[in-house]
Design a protein around this motif. Sequence first.
Motif, PDB file in Angstrom:
ATOM      1  N   VAL A   1      41.753-108.064   6.519  1.00  0.00           N
ATOM      2  CA  VAL A   1      42.240-109.326   7.103  1.00  0.00           C
ATOM      3  C   VAL A   1      41.377-110.496   6.639  1.00  0.00           C
ATOM      4  N   LYS A   2      40.067-110.288   6.578  1.00  0.00           N
ATOM      5  CA  LYS A   2      39.152-111.354   6.117  1.00  0.00           C
ATOM      6  C   LYS A   2      39.453-111.736   4.669  1.00  0.00           C
ATOM      7  N   ILE A   3      39.670-110.732   3.837  1.00  0.00           N
ATOM      8  CA  ILE A   3      39.957-111.009   2.425  1.00  0.00           C
ATOM      9  C   ILE A   3      41.282-111.751   2.280  1.00  0.00           C
TER      10      ILE A   3
ATOM     11  N   LEU B   1      50.791-111.242   2.033  1.00  0.00           N
ATOM     12  CA  LEU B   1      49.655-110.334   2.094  1.00  0.00           C
ATOM     13  C   LEU B   1      48.907-110.482   3.412  1.00  0.00           C
ATOM     14  N   ASP B   2      48.675-111.723   3.823  1.00  0.00           N
ATOM     15  CA  ASP B   2      47.950-111.967   5.065  1.00  0.00           C
ATOM     16  C   ASP B   2      48.708-111.394   6.267  1.00  0.00           C
ATOM     17  N   THR B   3      50.014-111.587   6.280  1.00  0.00           N
ATOM     18  CA  THR B   3      50.826-111.038   7.365  1.00  0.00           C
ATOM     19  C   THR B   3      50.756-109.517   7.386  1.00  0.00           C
ATOM     20  N   ALA B   4      50.829-108.907   6.198  1.00  0.00           N
ATOM     21  CA  ALA B   4      50.766-107.443   6.108  1.00  0.00           C
ATOM     22  C   ALA B   4      49.414-106.920   6.593  1.00  0.00           C
TER      23      ALA B   4
ATOM     24  N   ARG C   1      49.220-107.069  10.355  1.00  0.00           N
ATOM     25  CA  ARG C   1      50.015-105.983  10.942  1.00  0.00           C
ATOM     26  C   ARG C   1      49.273-104.651  10.818  1.00  0.00           C
ATOM     27  N   MET C   2      48.688-104.424   9.647  1.00  0.00           N
ATOM     28  CA  MET C   2      47.920-103.207   9.447  1.00  0.00           C
ATOM     29  C   MET C   2      46.770-103.124  10.442  1.00  0.00           C
ATOM     30  N   ASP C   3      46.070-104.221  10.629  1.00  0.00           N
ATOM     31  CA  ASP C   3      44.938-104.243  11.557  1.00  0.00           C
ATOM     32  C   ASP C   3      45.395-103.953  12.981  1.00  0.00           C
ATOM     33  N   ALA C   4      46.535-104.522  13.382  1.00  0.00           N
ATOM     34  CA  ALA C   4      47.043-104.292  14.737  1.00  0.00           C
ATOM     35  C   ALA C   4      47.406-102.821  14.944  1.00  0.00           C
TER      36      ALA C   4
ATOM     37  N   THR D   1      55.594-101.205   1.680  1.00  0.00           N
ATOM     38  CA  THR D   1      56.864-101.244   0.945  1.00  0.00           C
ATOM     39  C   THR D   1      57.465-102.642   1.034  1.00  0.00           C
ATOM     40  N   GLU D   2      57.459-103.210   2.234  1.00  0.00           N
ATOM     41  CA  GLU D   2      57.963-104.576   2.412  1.00  0.00           C
ATOM     42  C   GLU D   2      57.127-105.577   1.616  1.00  0.00           C
ATOM     43  N   LEU D   3      55.814-105.387   1.625  1.00  0.00           N
ATOM     44  CA  LEU D   3      54.934-106.300   0.890  1.00  0.00           C
ATOM     45  C   LEU D   3      55.207-106.224  -0.605  1.00  0.00           C
ATOM     46  N   THR D   4      55.386-105.007  -1.107  1.00  0.00           N
ATOM     47  CA  THR D   4      55.686-104.842  -2.529  1.00  0.00           C
ATOM     48  C   THR D   4      56.983-105.557  -2.905  1.00  0.00           C
ATOM     49  N   ASP D   5      57.983-105.439  -2.046  1.00  0.00           N
ATOM     50  CA  ASP D   5      59.261-106.104  -2.312  1.00  0.00           C
ATOM     51  C   ASP D   5      59.101-107.629  -2.329  1.00  0.00           C
ATOM     52  N   GLN D   6      58.176-108.142  -1.516  1.00  0.00           N
ATOM     53  CA  GLN D   6      57.994-109.585  -1.417  1.00  0.00           C
ATOM     54  C   GLN D   6      57.214-110.165  -2.596  1.00  0.00           C
TER      55      GLN D   6
END
Length: 262
Positions: free
Chosen positions: A69-71, A94-97, A100-103, A226-231
Amino acid sequence: MPGCSSRPQESVIPFKIGQPRKQIVSKTVERDFEREYEKLQKLEEQTKKLHKDMKKSTEADLAMSKAAVKISGDLLSNPLCEQDQAFLESMTALDTAMKRMDAFNQEKVNQIQRTVIDPLKKYSSVFPSLNMAVKRREQALQDYKRLQSKVEKYEEKEKTGPIMVKLHQAREELKPVREDFEGKNKQLLDEMPKFYNSRIDYFQPSFEALIRAQVAYFTEMHKIFTELTDQIDQGGLTDEQRKQENEAKLNELRALSIVADD
């Protein structure tokens, strides 16, 4: 699972005293006792190690997602995002992903804490009482041996009136001590195997919960990335094509006079 290792342990404890001639505990019983207690010593050691390793693992998991998240936040604040709309959109995705990963990672860690780490800690808290029971049994055994030796000493003496009185007194003193030891010994021999065997029923739900938490987490990670890759995928380039493209751009930068070798 705790209790599966075969590393040798220190044996049980005894005090040095004069040994009575009469065998108080058969070698078979003593071997059985030491075998069962050593299994529990190993189980205690492995439970504590697993608890420590699980805590380290979850702490590392959290540190990883917080760093991600920091990066992504640092990249999003890059001045280039103000100049390049496509880059801004990629970094926002990327930041949104990463958030979400952190949550989801935090949720996974909380679940592991409740279903695995806390039960391990509670299980470990039982061992001090068990070890104390073994020490009390050992002390009772030493008292038994001491008084048995005392009885044997009087039995060896000439059977005078005073000696017979002392022998009677020693036997009376020995009786409750013998019963106390035999009770403690029987209880431990009965209950130590039960305690050891109970580990399967105790830990199985925890390990199943750990697997479910990991499966749920990585299922969500697959969706997120997968969603991030598509974006952010540019024209469906392969990794090799991206590498070649980056090398070409790097060569262009190297050709600039300000970075040319002297």
